[in-house]
Design a protein around this motif. Sequence first.
Motif, PDB file in Angstrom:
ATOM      1  N   LEU A   1     -69.984  88.995  55.577  1.00 20.93           N
ATOM      2  CA  LEU A   1     -69.058  88.012  55.027  1.00 20.93           C
ATOM      3  C   LEU A   1     -69.826  86.849  54.419  1.00 20.93           C
ATOM      4  CD1 LEU A   1     -66.517  87.751  57.991  1.00 20.93           C
ATOM      5  CD2 LEU A   1     -66.253  89.055  55.885  1.00 20.93           C
ATOM      6  N   ASP A   2     -69.264  86.255  53.384  1.00 24.53           N
ATOM      7  CA  ASP A   2     -69.827  85.020  52.853  1.00 24.53           C
ATOM      8  C   ASP A   2     -69.687  83.942  53.925  1.00 24.53           C
ATOM      9  OD1 ASP A   2     -70.405  86.212  50.430  1.00 24.53           O
ATOM     10  OD2 ASP A   2     -68.510  85.585  49.511  1.00 24.53           O
ATOM     11  N   TYR A   3     -70.638  83.038  53.958  1.00 22.84           N
ATOM     12  CA  TYR A   3     -70.679  82.014  55.003  1.00 22.84           C
ATOM     13  C   TYR A   3     -69.395  81.195  55.065  1.00 22.84           C
ATOM     14  CZ  TYR A   3     -72.092  78.008  57.779  1.00 22.84           C
ATOM     15  OH  TYR A   3     -72.134  77.031  58.733  1.00 22.84           O
ATOM     16  N   ASP A   4     -68.888  80.778  53.905  1.00 24.92           N
ATOM     17  CA  ASP A   4     -67.694  79.927  53.901  1.00 24.92           C
ATOM     18  C   ASP A   4     -66.464  80.645  54.436  1.00 24.92           C
ATOM     19  OD1 ASP A   4     -67.793  81.530  51.597  1.00 24.92           O
ATOM     20  OD2 ASP A   4     -66.527  80.155  50.467  1.00 24.92           O
ATOM     21  N   THR A   5     -66.328  81.947  54.136  1.00 27.70           N
ATOM     22  CA  THR A   5     -65.179  82.687  54.653  1.00 27.70           C
ATOM     23  C   THR A   5     -65.300  82.914  56.153  1.00 27.70           C
ATOM     24  OG1 THR A   5     -66.176  84.817  54.071  1.00 27.70           O
ATOM     25  CG2 THR A   5     -64.678  83.830  52.463  1.00 27.70           C
ATOM     26  N   LEU A   6     -66.510  83.135  56.635  1.00 28.40           N
ATOM     27  CA  LEU A   6     -66.721  83.304  58.068  1.00 28.40           C
ATOM     28  C   LEU A   6     -66.355  82.026  58.816  1.00 28.40           C
ATOM     29  CD1 LEU A   6     -67.744  84.850  60.538  1.00 28.40           C
ATOM     30  CD2 LEU A   6     -70.048  84.042  59.970  1.00 28.40           C
TER      31      LEU A   6
ATOM     32  N   ALA B   1     -62.556  81.600  58.799  1.00 29.41           N
ATOM     33  CA  ALA B   1     -61.893  82.539  59.703  1.00 29.41           C
ATOM     34  C   ALA B   1     -62.117  82.153  61.159  1.00 29.41           C
ATOM     35  CB  ALA B   1     -62.385  83.961  59.440  1.00 29.41           C
ATOM     36  N   LYS B   2     -63.325  81.688  61.481  1.00 28.86           N
ATOM     37  CA  LYS B   2     -63.597  81.236  62.848  1.00 28.86           C
ATOM     38  C   LYS B   2     -62.733  80.032  63.207  1.00 28.86           C
ATOM     39  CE  LYS B   2     -68.327  82.791  63.721  1.00 28.86           C
ATOM     40  NZ  LYS B   2     -69.706  82.350  64.022  1.00 28.86           N
ATOM     41  N   GLU B   3     -62.535  79.149  62.256  1.00 26.60           N
ATOM     42  CA  GLU B   3     -61.701  77.971  62.503  1.00 26.60           C
ATOM     43  C   GLU B   3     -60.243  78.377  62.739  1.00 26.60           C
ATOM     44  OE1 GLU B   3     -60.571  74.029  63.098  1.00 26.60           O
ATOM     45  OE2 GLU B   3     -62.507  75.037  63.222  1.00 26.60           O
ATOM     46  N   VAL B   4     -59.750  79.319  61.942  1.00 26.74           N
ATOM     47  CA  VAL B   4     -58.384  79.820  62.138  1.00 26.74           C
ATOM     48  C   VAL B   4     -58.264  80.459  63.515  1.00 26.74           C
ATOM     49  CG1 VAL B   4     -56.683  81.507  61.338  1.00 26.74           C
ATOM     50  CG2 VAL B   4     -57.922  80.110  59.680  1.00 26.74           C
ATOM     51  N   ALA B   5     -59.253  81.264  63.892  1.00 32.27           N
ATOM     52  CA  ALA B   5     -59.234  81.915  65.208  1.00 32.27           C
ATOM     53  C   ALA B   5     -59.229  80.887  66.327  1.00 32.27           C
ATOM     54  CB  ALA B   5     -60.431  82.860  65.347  1.00 32.27           C
ATOM     55  N   ARG B   6     -60.017  79.837  66.163  1.00 27.36           N
ATOM     56  CA  ARG B   6     -60.065  78.795  67.181  1.00 27.36           C
ATOM     57  C   ARG B   6     -58.725  78.073  67.281  1.00 27.36           C
ATOM     58  NH1 ARG B   6     -60.158  73.705  67.695  1.00 27.36           N
ATOM     59  NH2 ARG B   6     -60.243  73.276  65.472  1.00 27.36           N
ATOM     60  N   MET B   7     -58.127  77.738  66.132  1.00 27.54           N
ATOM     61  CA  MET B   7     -56.860  77.018  66.129  1.00 27.54           C
ATOM     62  C   MET B   7     -55.720  77.859  66.697  1.00 27.54           C
ATOM     63  SD  MET B   7     -57.067  74.800  62.543  1.00 27.54           S
ATOM     64  CE  MET B   7     -55.871  75.846  61.832  1.00 27.54           C
ATOM     65  N   GLU B   8     -55.744  79.170  66.454  1.00 32.75           N
ATOM     66  CA  GLU B   8     -54.688  80.054  66.933  1.00 32.75           C
ATOM     67  C   GLU B   8     -54.992  80.642  68.308  1.00 32.75           C
ATOM     68  OE1 GLU B   8     -54.031  82.985  63.920  1.00 32.75           O
ATOM     69  OE2 GLU B   8     -53.325  81.499  62.467  1.00 32.75           O
ATOM     70  N   ASN B   9     -56.202  80.366  68.804  1.00 29.53           N
ATOM     71  CA  ASN B   9     -56.641  80.881  70.108  1.00 29.53           C
ATOM     72  C   ASN B   9     -56.564  82.410  70.171  1.00 29.53           C
ATOM     73  OD1 ASN B   9     -57.758  80.484  72.641  1.00 29.53           O
ATOM     74  ND2 ASN B   9     -55.760  80.482  73.636  1.00 29.53           N
ATOM     75  N   VAL B  10     -57.067  83.058  69.111  1.00 30.83           N
ATOM     76  CA  VAL B  10     -57.150  84.518  69.040  1.00 30.83           C
ATOM     77  C   VAL B  10     -58.570  84.896  68.646  1.00 30.83           C
ATOM     78  CG1 VAL B  10     -54.704  84.855  68.485  1.00 30.83           C
ATOM     79  CG2 VAL B  10     -56.356  84.590  66.635  1.00 30.83           C
ATOM     80  N   SER B  11     -58.867  86.170  68.713  1.00 29.70           N
ATOM     81  CA  SER B  11     -60.215  86.619  68.373  1.00 29.70           C
ATOM     82  C   SER B  11     -60.443  86.584  66.864  1.00 29.70           C
ATOM     83  CB  SER B  11     -60.449  88.039  68.891  1.00 29.70           C
ATOM     84  OG  SER B  11     -59.698  88.966  68.134  1.00 29.70           O
TER      85      SER B  11
ATOM     86  N   VAL C   1     -58.009  87.778  63.437  1.00 30.36           N
ATOM     87  CA  VAL C   1     -57.791  86.960  62.237  1.00 30.36           C
ATOM     88  C   VAL C   1     -58.224  87.728  60.998  1.00 30.36           C
ATOM     89  CG1 VAL C   1     -58.519  84.866  61.006  1.00 30.36           C
ATOM     90  CG2 VAL C   1     -57.936  84.751  63.430  1.00 30.36           C
ATOM     91  N   ILE C   2     -59.420  88.312  61.036  1.00 32.63           N
ATOM     92  CA  ILE C   2     -59.924  89.071  59.883  1.00 32.63           C
ATOM     93  C   ILE C   2     -58.994  90.243  59.579  1.00 32.63           C
ATOM     94  CG2 ILE C   2     -61.832  90.515  59.031  1.00 32.63           C
ATOM     95  CD1 ILE C   2     -62.555  87.558  59.075  1.00 32.63           C
ATOM     96  N   SER C   3     -58.558  90.981  60.605  1.00 32.05           N
ATOM     97  CA  SER C   3     -57.645  92.110  60.396  1.00 32.05           C
ATOM     98  C   SER C   3     -56.357  91.659  59.729  1.00 32.05           C
ATOM     99  CB  SER C   3     -57.327  92.798  61.722  1.00 32.05           C
ATOM    100  OG  SER C   3     -58.465  93.420  62.241  1.00 32.05           O
ATOM    101  N   ARG C   4     -55.788  90.560  60.211  1.00 30.26           N
ATOM    102  CA  ARG C   4     -54.536  90.062  59.645  1.00 30.26           C
ATOM    103  C   ARG C   4     -54.723  89.652  58.189  1.00 30.26           C
ATOM    104  NH1 ARG C   4     -53.355  85.291  62.353  1.00 30.26           N
ATOM    105  NH2 ARG C   4     -54.073  84.127  60.559  1.00 30.26           N
TER     106      ARG C   4
END
Length: 87
Positions: free
Chosen positions: A7-12, A15-25, A29-32
Amino acid sequence: MRTTIDLDYDTLVAAKEVARMENVSLGKVISRLVRQALTGGAAQQAGNVPAATATATATATGFVPFAPRGAVISNELIDRLRDAEGV
């Protein structure tokens, strides 16, 4: 399923920030996000929106995506249908 992707650094980071905010893996997030991209954005975060309430907006190509039917159409399925039709 476990796999490795580049993955490009910015997308990673995003996505990590979204996962943290939603408290999911991160994988969820990537699958969704990939699923949303493959279905033309038809799959919403809280689940699929019924076809009657979905807004018909054209994509960048000018086509309005079909309403989701609960299955992803793969190349394998298309090949099987072509073989069945004799195309």
